[in-house]
Design a protein around this motif. Structure first.
Motif, PDB file in Angstrom:
ATOM      1  N   UNK B 315       9.456  53.171 -35.371  1.00  0.00           N
ATOM      2  CA  UNK B 315      10.507  53.231 -34.364  1.00  0.00           C
ATOM      3  C   UNK B 315      10.168  52.525 -33.059  1.00  0.00           C
ATOM      4  N   UNK B 316       8.939  52.104 -32.903  1.00  0.00           N
ATOM      5  CA  UNK B 316       8.546  51.561 -31.615  1.00  0.00           C
ATOM      6  C   UNK B 316       8.888  50.100 -31.460  1.00  0.00           C
ATOM      7  N   UNK B 317       8.566  49.585 -30.283  1.00  0.00           N
ATOM      8  CA  UNK B 317       8.841  48.191 -30.030  1.00  0.00           C
ATOM      9  C   UNK B 317       7.787  47.287 -30.641  1.00  0.00           C
ATOM     10  N   UNK B 324      -2.874  52.057 -30.261  1.00  0.00           N
ATOM     11  CA  UNK B 324      -2.348  52.970 -29.259  1.00  0.00           C
ATOM     12  C   UNK B 324      -2.505  54.411 -29.718  1.00  0.00           C
TER      13      UNK B 324
ATOM     14  N   UNK C   3      21.542  54.509 -26.061  1.00  0.00           N
ATOM     15  CA  UNK C   3      20.761  54.641 -24.838  1.00  0.00           C
ATOM     16  C   UNK C   3      21.196  55.817 -23.979  1.00  0.00           C
ATOM     17  N   UNK C   8      17.417  60.248 -26.451  1.00  0.00           N
ATOM     18  CA  UNK C   8      16.817  59.017 -25.951  1.00  0.00           C
ATOM     19  C   UNK C   8      16.445  59.155 -24.485  1.00  0.00           C
ATOM     20  N   UNK C  12      12.729  58.720 -23.346  1.00  0.00           N
ATOM     21  CA  UNK C  12      12.502  57.630 -22.419  1.00  0.00           C
ATOM     22  C   UNK C  12      11.756  58.136 -21.175  1.00  0.00           C
ATOM     23  N   UNK C  17       9.130  55.460 -20.349  1.00  0.00           N
ATOM     24  CA  UNK C  17       9.040  55.209 -18.926  1.00  0.00           C
ATOM     25  C   UNK C  17       8.509  56.451 -18.248  1.00  0.00           C
ATOM     26  N   UNK C 185       0.125  54.284 -22.903  1.00  0.00           N
ATOM     27  CA  UNK C 185       1.553  54.626 -22.975  1.00  0.00           C
ATOM     28  C   UNK C 185       2.421  53.400 -23.223  1.00  0.00           C
ATOM     29  N   UNK C 186       1.855  52.200 -22.969  1.00  0.00           N
ATOM     30  CA  UNK C 186       2.633  51.010 -23.294  1.00  0.00           C
ATOM     31  C   UNK C 186       2.930  50.946 -24.773  1.00  0.00           C
ATOM     32  N   UNK C 187       2.102  51.603 -25.551  1.00  0.00           N
ATOM     33  CA  UNK C 187       2.342  51.611 -26.991  1.00  0.00           C
ATOM     34  C   UNK C 187       3.640  52.298 -27.363  1.00  0.00           C
ATOM     35  N   UNK C 188       4.136  53.136 -26.464  1.00  0.00           N
ATOM     36  CA  UNK C 188       5.374  53.836 -26.792  1.00  0.00           C
ATOM     37  C   UNK C 188       6.600  52.997 -26.473  1.00  0.00           C
ATOM     38  N   UNK C 189       6.370  51.823 -25.886  1.00  0.00           N
ATOM     39  CA  UNK C 189       7.507  51.017 -25.480  1.00  0.00           C
ATOM     40  C   UNK C 189       8.449  50.823 -26.646  1.00  0.00           C
ATOM     41  N   UNK C 190       9.716  50.938 -26.343  1.00  0.00           N
ATOM     42  CA  UNK C 190      10.702  50.657 -27.363  1.00  0.00           C
ATOM     43  C   UNK C 190      10.892  51.753 -28.379  1.00  0.00           C
ATOM     44  N   UNK C 191      10.154  52.852 -28.243  1.00  0.00           N
ATOM     45  CA  UNK C 191      10.346  53.958 -29.195  1.00  0.00           C
ATOM     46  C   UNK C 191      11.810  54.351 -29.180  1.00  0.00           C
ATOM     47  N   UNK C 192      12.414  54.363 -30.336  1.00  0.00           N
ATOM     48  CA  UNK C 192      13.797  54.797 -30.394  1.00  0.00           C
ATOM     49  C   UNK C 192      14.757  53.731 -29.909  1.00  0.00           C
ATOM     50  N   UNK C 194      14.468  49.423 -29.288  1.00  0.00           N
ATOM     51  CA  UNK C 194      14.600  48.131 -29.928  1.00  0.00           C
ATOM     52  C   UNK C 194      14.218  48.050 -31.377  1.00  0.00           C
ATOM     53  N   UNK C 195      13.220  48.829 -31.779  1.00  0.00           N
ATOM     54  CA  UNK C 195      12.617  48.657 -33.089  1.00  0.00           C
ATOM     55  C   UNK C 195      13.576  48.343 -34.217  1.00  0.00           C
TER      56      UNK C 195
ATOM     57  N   UNK F 115      13.037  45.919 -24.693  1.00  0.00           N
ATOM     58  CA  UNK F 115      11.697  46.379 -25.036  1.00  0.00           C
ATOM     59  C   UNK F 115      11.299  47.574 -24.187  1.00  0.00           C
TER      60      UNK F 115
END
Ligand SMILES: Cc1cc2nc3c(=O)[nH]c(=O)nc-3n(C[C@H](O)[C@H](O)[C@H](O)COP(=O)(O)O)c2cc1C
Ligand SMILES: Cc1cc2nc3c(=O)[nH]c(=O)nc-3n(C[C@H](O)[C@H](O)[C@H](O)COP(=O)(O)O)c2cc1C
Ligand SMILES: Cc1cc2nc3c(=O)[nH]c(=O)nc-3n(C[C@H](O)[C@H](O)[C@H](O)COP(=O)(O)O)c2cc1C
Ligand SMILES: Cc1cc2nc3c(=O)[nH]c(=O)nc-3n(C[C@H](O)[C@H](O)[C@H](O)CO)c2cc1C
Ligand code: SF4
Ligand code: SF4
Ligand code: SF4
Ligand code: SF4
Ligand code: FES
Lengths: 224, 348, 196, 446, 294, 239
Positions: B315-317, B324, C3, C8, C12, C17, C185-192, C194-195, F115
């Motif tokens: 689900x992530x980007x 991570x 969104x 979400x 988020x 964020x 925490x950058x690894x969580x970017x886009x969770x839910x 864009x993926x 992103x």
């Protein structure tokens, strides 16, 4: 409250310089970290935030200092309202000056209200000291704050975009370190500055201790 | 019996226990290096001299920065414990083979200084140093680190991938065209996970198992990695529970999603064998320094890594989440440990 | 995922964020109160609570402001309302649940003062969230603050047992740790997002 | 035999498998050690008040004569002369535990007889439980398993519980030591008699002799002599360290964990060492005092390692001389290599609880660097008490002793040394824990 | 163009808001009033209000509470100036009555050049650790182990280890904090008023010849000092000279003069460091290298 | 707690400042602040409005280089209505005219999660060719150097020379859904060729264009005449 009223020390240069270095709000007191890290991805933002903070800091502290006898302390909210007033003013003024700058600083202009630095100074200093001293000290603090912001902004902009104040510094083929513009970059750069300061301080104390020990040894030799 | 002369030994005074039997730390670290060598060799076989150069550079960067910072702090050099070699090799294995050498060196320096020595050196780091280095370059150079090149390029032993030799601090040359030219049967080096995520294409699990797909230098042959891990476990140099927990955690989470909707979500086997999971589980999550010591802590740690990996991948980007996930689990491990302290024997 | 869906919004604010690690809000208490796990935990609870209170009261006052078309007074009134709300809650707690007050109350003045609280109120207004969204947002932000500060406290407690080099004491250490956490925490970017 | 081993694999979780090193003395029958020129008998050999000397300087004493009576304290026991001779002095002498203590020094008469004086003949079958316990006190018996807890006090406590089983602890899980093994092999009758006496004293119906599966010869030796009614059995447990610790042994035998802070008596069990039982069996019928014991003397650089009957009070110097020590540097240890007491002075005497004298040279303890804890969790996996030695060790380095006690159960650590044994970083965990306990004790006193 | 209407609405709105909040708060202030030590508030006022948590409390007010209840010392606030903290201390009255200066004194003079070691201790290099290993291997089982736990424990850097491995107290720096007393596993330190100048620097309870065999400066309980001192000032207890400090006024240098080993000393701290003087007849020792292991 | 300590002074309320003083100070401070703020606000309002308009206009003029004037409208419930001062609902669209008052196109706003966070853009629609002919990023938190390339990468921008957005026959949506495809695999005029390394942001652009296009473009196309007439009716807001 007699005990808590200020030491009536005279207004000295020290009042001003304290905030610049010895009691630097960011590097020493770790106050007002949020704007420090959030907006310092370029020098220009740092300067703008610094200017805004100085304005709010000086104005609100001056007002709090003037009103300090009038405000009953049970309603400290008054202080916040005063600060919020100046922040709102800054907010609109920046919007009027440049929308791009406003967008870059984002919500952090409004968040100056809760910048621990400004409130901390209002409560700790302005509410106990005379107008003149308050203004001078606020100015020192504000400049110290700006100095710290620029330290951070400089490094981050240089490494992250290879520019300084928007001017290209390195070769155009320079690969920017994106991370410097991202949140981790803020933390890491501040961490590195602190490490550097610690290191310098430590070197100084080591030297001092070494000198002291040398003296102590001579004294011992003399006595035995 | 004739009277002896009085024996007069010099008495040594030590505390119990007087006998010990454990591999020493340098011994353990040396063996991990041995176990990593086949993985490195296979990677060099797949990607050629670019991968080799990367490994040498990252390892040297790690060693030199360790030496430098030890000197600065006035401490005894910690090079002989070999742990920096592991950091260097593992770092190289997590990077794409054509990664510019200067960026690799930077990752090594950051990993060792910010990830290890700032916390007091070996044993005290709270994050996996190699991964701190990698996370840094991932955030700093996101394009370079997601540029994959195909395996088994014909000229891999005679020619560097063009991006490898970028000048320090300079943007590397693009590799897309180079990849096109060297690719066998038009395969341009998209990683299995990227294929899964963006194209909905699943690579055959057996390819993953034997490791001929694109990816980071070391995230290739699951079989080889497992064998090397088995060597360490057999020699009592590694706690088998850590990798086992990670693999089990991944399998469980992936299975849950797979059962929910077998059409969208990949099989657990794909999850386990694709990307860096195997390398991460066997060599990185198993770094005991930044993982919990309590038995239940280890289980939760593995489950957490598995869960996060699957969530980020699905689900992530980003296409890959192992790094991570491990870093997050490293951060969480003091907490995990604090509420899984073992119950004293006989305590009801 | 939409969104504006509650989940979400929550995720988020919680992870992607994260208020502390990605948006740089509430850093002063994050650095100041993260030395011990126990205090950090109490602080997290208190923050979640205060965020909830101030987010809802800000939502209310914003309705009034909009009605009178006085958006430019938003900042002032938010501050006034939040500060008094927290002060009221504090007094009430002190009077009626002294035990709870002792556990959490002492954190209240500390967190009224932090940007994260006002940040929640301002951001929800900018994003024009409705009431439920505000609730999800404030809870997510609070939980995110809690997660960050708890992780930090765990790490700092662990590092208390380490042989830190002298230059890495206190603030510098916290910053570097926060930097690494933030990279994590950058690894969580886009969770839910864009993926898929 | 192997089949039995497989079927009967009784054991406990965690623990370690140290090398055994028992070959050297395993097959050596017990012999007598020549009397030393003087014996040093510390008036205090166990916790509780020191015994009160009833002899004067210069007085002649017989072998086995009472020389100190128990102090008016629940944990004090009397002391007997272990050789015939003159009391040379009563003064401060070193002991293994550190501070010097008052000891009586007896100059051995060259003609000192082997046979000690005997007291009144006693038949335990005719004696009441209280009488048996009093008799055990009068012979100065303390636990020979290492803790030196006065046996009579232990039995007296047990009288307040319903004891159903007496476990004779013959595990001898420490490497090198073969004392209990030889005692069980050579003193079958005394052992069984001692068991019966103790069983009667605590009114237990059953007796279990527990041995590790590396001592199966004992099984054969005992088989023929076990009582027909099956009241005394032999049970085999896995060879594993610290199988001999009573919590572990009880778990291995019965599958129950002894609740923390409780005595075995609370489970209806009485655990005594096999040598304790054998000595009771040998001494009680004759009303004799406890004056000598079997000691395994082994290690490096000894010409004649073996199992010896050694009078209490024999100095290490004498032991080294008699067993032909040839080395130049050595560690001297009273007890086993995992838990034994290190000794600094050669004139330290063997005391009642000394089951072995170990002489180790550098080879046994390669001097490795201490490194920071790498959190490998090996210690956590080794600790039989399920503590977290890693965390304890880190806290100890930072002097956070109180936390160690309050949050990490320091006081439950019985210093078995398993954690140090497996630690790859060579951290002196046990020593750190001892210091921590000492500091906590001191703080409590203040 | 500025609209008057919006100024009026804004004014009315703000005044209403202010009124409502003020009324609610002042009512709450009365209704929800909970008694509290007013000093907390006053101390809180004297704090810098940085709310930084550096003191280990969750903010300034909790810290004020801790100070007033005596849990914390004002000095633990690192943001405040020292004068400010002193003011707080004065306010809550944690001043101490003027007292005679106390210093820590060490009852051992057995450095490595005069006291024998009997075993070669290897292990953790702290006195505490060594002392649990069969006493640490020093011949005199009361003597200083020389691994410096006391020096490490002293936060005021008032102790340093001399070249014989004996701790030396710098009396000027010593604040009589008791840390070294607690740290020493051999209980060699005790706090004395500086006026206690006559001092027995030995703790060995061994009999004379035995004691002298282990350490050349041990008290052999020969009794010469007892004989030379005013009646009752010195007595022999447990093979040691013991000074009755109740009679300290009678003390002089005389009792130390005939001591054969120099175990009883006269300490006059005018020299800054603790240099004790030994008697005239005390054995002179000029050795500086450690004695061999026996 | 100290309040049970008998040694402490009597437990009565200390002299609080009078309620009146409290109320009056707070009200006065509030009043003064309110007035101060409102003055500044009123003073800067026109400047800020002008700034904002200029910003939008600059964006519009970059999309439509020939543009000379614009008109703002709102689309509400499928209806185009004129912009009135305080309405906050509906989607703002700008009709763009050239020198001669000819309708050049319409600009719309669209947003989707990229992103990091929401990406908001202003895009231009050319009713003649039924193409999307460019966009400007209004708000983004995408990674500098990666996601931020959507406004700089020439290859990516080339997609918008004319991105087909043909309204279908029923005027209920688009003929072909706008879609972002992997870099280098664009085949149809309604597909967007993603930026390599920023696939996610690129996809967000595709998603938001498709979402907004499907919903709003039919309305625009239905109301073209209204836009044309508006200019002529003289309500041109750019003098
Ligand atoms: C929005 C807001 C922000 C604040 N920020 C700070 C700050 O940055 N630093 C500070 O020392 N105090 C700050 N304060 C003030 C503290 O909250 C103040 O110390 C507290 O209200 C005292 O409460 P008391 O009256 O119960 O003692 C802030 C208050 C508010 C309402
Ligand atoms: C780690 C450890 C190991 C022990 N090993 C033995 C052993 O091998 N044999 C033994 O008889 N007692 C051993 N003991 C002592 C037993 O726990 C128990 O105290 C003893 O068997 C009681 O008998 P006693 O009172 O006759 O000595 C050990 C204790 C500990 C803590
Ligand atoms: C620090 C960092 C920032 C990133 N920022 C973006 C971004 O702004 N936009 C984006 O689409 N992808 C971003 N990514 C995601 C990766 O580049 C991702 O691999 C890529 O979008 C998909 O790969 P591909 O386009 O090569 O198939 C970022 C990754 C990292 C590590
Ligand atoms: C099984 C095992 C796995 C390891 N994995 C890593 C790793 O992933 N990254 C790393 O930097 N060091 C690794 N090391 C080496 C070492 O533990 C590491 O450098 C320490 O974190 C340094 O304190 C590993 C060591 C062992 C024994
Ligand atoms: S010594 Fe203590 S902590 Fe170590 S294994 Fe034994 S019982 Fe556990
Ligand atoms: S065995 Fe040693 S290195 Fe491993 S966790 Fe325990 S104390 Fe640390
Ligand atoms: S620890 Fe305290 S008492 Fe001892 S010397 Fe130092 S200051 Fe004096
Ligand atoms: S005085 Fe005590 S603490 Fe100090 S060095 Fe000597 S033995 Fe150690
Ligand atoms: S500036 Fe944000 S919490 Fe201090």
């Amino acid at each position: 409250m007699a005990e808590s009223t200020p030491s009536d020390t005279p207004l000295t240069l020290e009042v001003f310089t304290a905030g610049l270095w010895r009691e630097n709000p960011v590097f020493v007191m770790m106050l007002g970290l949020c704007p420090t890290l959030a907006v310092t991805n370029s020098v220009i933002n740092s300067l703008a935030m610094g200017a805004a903070s100085i304005f709010v800091l000086v104005c609100s502290n001056a007002l709090v200092s003037v009103l300090r006898k009038l405000i009953p302390k049970q309603i400290r909210i008054t202080a916040y309202i005063i600060i919020a007033t100046f922040v709102t003013m800054v907010d609109y003024i920046i919007q009027a000056i440049s929308l791009d700058l406003y967008n870059a600083l984002g919500a952090f202009i409004q968040l100056i209200v809760v910048n621990c630095l400004i409130l901390g100074r209002a409560e700790a200093y302005a509410s106990r000291n005379s107008l003149g001293k308050t203004v001078v000290s606020a100015l020192g603090m504000g400049l110290g704050f700006t100095f710290a912001l620029v330290c951070l902004g400089g490094v981050r902009e240089l490494l992250g975009a290879s520019t300084l104040l928007g001017f290209q510094v390195f070769s155009s083929n320079y690969e920017p370190w994106v991370v410097m513009l991202l949140p981790p970059g803020g933390f890491i750069v501040l961490g590195c500055w602190l490490l550097l300061f610690n290191w310098l301080k430590q070197r100084k104390t080591t030297k001092m201790i070494a000198a002291e020990e040398a003296m102590d040894t001579t004294r011992q030799i003399e006595t035995s | 019996m004739a009277k002896h002369q009085h024996a007069h030994p010099v008495v040594d005074l030590r505390t119990s226990p007087y006998i010990r039997r454990a591999p020493s730390v340098p011994q353990i670290m040396r063996n991990v290096v041995y176990a990593l060598l086949p993985v490195c060799a296979f990677s060099v076989y797949l990607f050629g001299i670019s991968a080799l150069a990367l490994m040498i550079v990252t390892t040297l960067a790690c060693l030199l920065s360790e030496q430098f910072f030890c000197r600065m702090a006035g401490k005894k050099s910690t090079l002989p414990d070999f742990s920096a070699v592991i950091t260097g090799l593992l770092l190289a294995l997590t990077l794409p083979p054509g990664f510019p050498l200067w960026m690799g060196a930077l990752a090594g320096i950051i990993g060792i200084s910010m990830g290890k020595l700032l916390f007091g050196g070996i044993g005290y780091n709270v994050f996996n140093p190699a991964l701190v280095g990698r996370a840094f370059v991932q955030a700093a150079f996101p394009v370079a680190i997601s540029t994959w090149t195909p395996t088994l390029a014909a000229n891999r032993f005679s020619e560097f991938i063009p991006s490898t030799l970028a000048l320090p601090f300079m943007t590397p040359a693009p590799t897309a065209e180079w990849s096109q030219t060297v690719a066998i049967d038009g395969f341009t080096g998209a990683t299995p996970l990227a294929l899964m995520k963006f194209e909905g294409v699943m690579v055959r699990t057996s390819d993953l198992f034997f490791g001929t797909t694109a990816g980071s230098a070391g995230e290739t042959s699951a079989l080889l990695i497992l064998l090397c891990g088995a060597y360490l476990v057999a020699r009592n140099m590694m706690d088998w529970r850590l990798p086992a927990a990670v693999i089990a955690g991944t399998a469980i989470c992936a299975e849950c999603f797979y059962l929910l909707d077998p059409d969208t979500y990949p099989t657990p086997l794909f999850m386990i064998f694709s990307g860096g999971l195997m390398l991460g589980a066997v060599f990185m999550a198993s770094d005991m320094v930044a993982s919990p010591v309590t038995p239940w802590g280890i289980v939760l740690y593995g489950l957490l890594i598995g869960l996060l990996t699957v969530l980020i991948r699905l689900f992530g980007g980003l296409t890959e989440g192992v790094m991570y996930a491990i870093l997050f689990a490293n951060a969480a491990s003091p907490l995990l440990e604090s509420f899984t302290q073992p119950k004293v024997f006989g305590d009801q | 995922m939409q969104p504006d869906s509650l989940i979400f919004i929550f995720i988020n604010a919680f992870l992607i964020n994260n208020f502390v690690l990605a948006l740089f809000l509430g850093l002063c208490p994050f650095v100041g109160v993260s030395a011990k796990r126990e205090t950090a935990f109490n602080m997290s609870l208190a923050t979640i609570f205060v965020m909830f209170v101030s987010s809802t009261s800000a939502y209310g006052i914003n309705l009034v402001l909009q009605y009178f078309d006085l958006q430019f007074l938003r900042l002032i009134s938010y501050i006034a309302i939040i500060a008094s709300a927290v002060q009221l809650v504090e007094m009430t707690m002190k009077k009626f649940t002294p035990a709870l007050f002792r556990a959490l109350g002492i954190y209240l003045p500390l967190i009224t003062t932090n940007c994260a609280i006002l940040g929640v109120a301002l951001f929800q207004t900018f994003r024009e969230y409705d009431f439920l969204q505000c609730v999800a947002f404030s809870l997510g932000a609070g939980a995110g603050f809690g997660l960050a500060i708890m992780l930090m406290a765990g790490l700092r407690e662990k590092l208390e047992l380490a042989n830190l080099p002298n230059i890495t004491q206190a603030a510098a250490l916290s910053m570097i740790l926060a930097g690494i956490l933030s990279m994590t925490f950058m690894g969580f970017a886009g969770l839910g997002g864009g993926g898929a | 035999m192997n089949l039995l081993r497989l079927l009967n694999r009784k054991t406990f979780p965690h623990g370690i498998h140290p090398p055994q090193y028992k070959e050297e003395t395993h097959d050596k029958p017990t012999r007598r050690l020549a009397f030393p020129e003087q014996v040093i008998l510390p008036l205090q050999q166990n916790i509780g008040a020191p015994s009160i000397a009833i002899v004067r300087k210069g007085q002649m004493v017989e072998r086995g004569e009472l020389i100190a009576i128990a102090a008016p304290d629940k944990l004090s026991v009397p002391l007997h002369a272990s050789v015939e001779g003159t009391v040379r002095d009563i003064t401060l002498m070193p002991t293994a535990t550190g501070p010097k203590t008052r000891s009586s020094i007896i100059q051995t008469l060259p003609s000192s007889p082997q046979i000690p004086v005997t007291g009144e003949q006693q038949d335990y079958r005719q004696m009441s439980r209280e009488e048996i316990i009093a008799a055990i006190r009068d012979m100065g018996m303390v636990g020979l398993g290492g803790a030196e807890f006065p046996t009579y006090a232990k039995l007296a406590t047990s009288m307040q519980h319903d004891i159903h089983t007496v476990i004779a602890n013959g595990c001898e899980c420490e490497p090198f030591i073969t004392t209990d093994f030889r005692v069980m092999l050579e003193n079958v009758q005394n052992l069984l008699l001692g068991m019966r006496i103790v069983m009667k004293a605590v009114a237990a119906e059953k007796g279990i002799i527990a041995i590790e599966d590396n001592k199966l010869e004992v099984m054969t030796a005992l088989q023929a002599h076990l009582p027909e009614d099956g009241s005394i059995k032999v049970e085999v447990v896995e060879t594993k360290y610290p199988q001999g610790a009573e919590q572990m042994l009880i778990y291995s035998l019965l599958g129950v964990a002894l609740p923390k802070g409780k005595l075995p008596a609370s489970l209806g069990l009485e655990v005594i060492n096999v040598a304790t039982a054998a000595e009771i069996g040998a001494l009680l019928p004759n009303g004799q005092g406890f004056i000598e014991r079997t000691v395994t003397i082994t290690g490096d650089d000894l010409e004649n390692p073996g199992n010896y009957r050694v009078p209490i009070g024999t100095s290490l110097q004498h032991i080294l001389d008699e067993t032909g020590f040839v080395g130049e540097e050595a560690e001297l240890i009273l007890g086993g290599p995992m838990m034994g007491q290190p000794v600094a002075f050669l004139d330290t005497p063997v005391h009642k609880g000394t089951g072995a004298v170990l002489v180790l040279d550098e080879r046994a303890t390669p001097n490795r660097n201490v490194q920071p804890c790498i959190k490998c969790a090996m210690c956590v996996e080794a600790c039989p008490i399920h503590l977290n030695p890693s965390a304890l060790g880190l806290l100890a380095y930072k002097h956070r002793y109180q936390e160690m006690q309050e949050q990490f159960h320091l006081n439950n650590c019985f210093e078995c040394g398993s954690c140090s044994f497996v630690c790859p970083s060579n951290i002196p965990l046990v020593q750190l824990f001892r210091v921590a306990k000492a500091m906590n004790r001191e703080r409590k006193l203040q | 163009m500025i609209s008057v209407a919006s100024i009026v609405t804004a004014g009315i709105f703000m005044i209403t808001l202010g009124l409502i909040l003020a009324v609610i708060l002042s009512i709450a202030n009365k209704k929800l009033y909970v008694y509290e030590d007013p000093r907390i508030e006053q101390v809180n006022d004297m704090l810098p209000q940085a709310q930084c948590g550096a003191c280990g409390e969750a903010g300034c007010r909790p810290f004020a509470e801790a100070v007033v209840t005596g849990r914390k010392n004002p000095a633990q606030c690192t943001v405040n100036s020292p004068e400010g903290n002193a003011r707080i201390a004065r306010f809550i009255g944690v001043t101490m009555a003027k007292q005679e200066k106390f210093v820590a004194r060490l009852a051992c003079a057995g450095g490595s050049h005069v006291a024998y070691k009997r075993a070669n201790y290897q292990g953790l290099t702290t006195c505490q650790a060594a002392s649990v290993v069969s006493g640490g291997g020093k011949g005199c089982s009361w003597g200083c182990l020389g691994l410096g736990d006391c020096a490490k424990a002293c936060t005021f850097d008032a102790i340093y280890m001399d070249k014989f491995g004996l701790p030396i107290v710098i009396e000027d720096k010593c604040t009589a904090c008791n840390d070294c007393v607690v740290a020493c596993p051999k209980d060699l330190f005790s706090l004395h008023p500086v006026s206690h100048k006559l001092f027995v620097a030995c703790k060995s309870e061994d009999q004379g010849d035995q004691a002298e065999q282990e350490c050349e400066v041990a008290c052999t309980a020969c009794g010469k000092c007892v004989a030379d001192a005013p009646q009752g000032l010195i007595a022999i207890k447990n093979n040691l000279a013991a000074i009755d400090y109740e009679l300290n006024d009678l003390a002089s240098r005389t009792p130390i003069e005939r001591c054969p080993t120099g175990a009883i000393v006269w300490i006059d701290s005018k020299l800054g460091t603790t240099r004790s003087s030994r008697g005239r007849e005390a054995k002179k020792i000029i050795r500086i290298e450690p004695l061999p292991l026996i | 707690m100290t309040d049970t300590d008998p040694k402490q002074p009597a437990q009565q309320a200390p002299d609080l400042p009078s309620t009146w003083r409290l109320v009056s100070t707070l009200s006065i401070v509030a009043l003064l602040s309110g007035i101060l703020v409102v003055l500044v606000y009123e003073y800067t309002k026109p400047i800020i409005a002008e700034n904002k308009r200029l910003a939008i206009e600059r964006a519009i003029f970059q999309i439509f280089p020939d543009a000379k004037s614009t008109l703002a409208f709102r689309i509400e419930d499928g209806q185009v209505v004129a912009v009135d001062a305080d309405a906050t609902t509906g989607e703002i669209v700008h009709a763009v005219y050239d020198q001669s008052g000819q309708l050049l196109g319409v600009t719309l706003e669209a947003a989707a999660v990229g992103y990091q966070d929401e990406v908001r853009i202003l895009y231009g629609f050319d009713p003649e060719t039924q193409c999307i002919i460019g966009f400007k990023v209004l708000k983004t938190a995408e990674t500098p150097g990666l996601g931020s390339k959507i406004s700089t990468d020439p290859d990516f921008l080339a997609n918008f020379n004319c991105l087909q957005a043909q309204v279908d026959a029923q005027h209920g949506g688009l003929c072909h859904a706008i879609k972002t495809v992997k870099h280098g695999s664009k085949q149809h005029p309604w597909e967007i060729d993603a930026i390599s390394g920023s696939t996610i942001t690129s996809k967000a652009i595709g998603r938001m264009l498709n979402g907004s296009g499907q919903l709003l473009l039919p309305v625009i196309v239905d109301n073209l005449q209204l836009f044309r007439d508006a200019y002529r009716s003289g309500a041109v807001d750019n003098k």
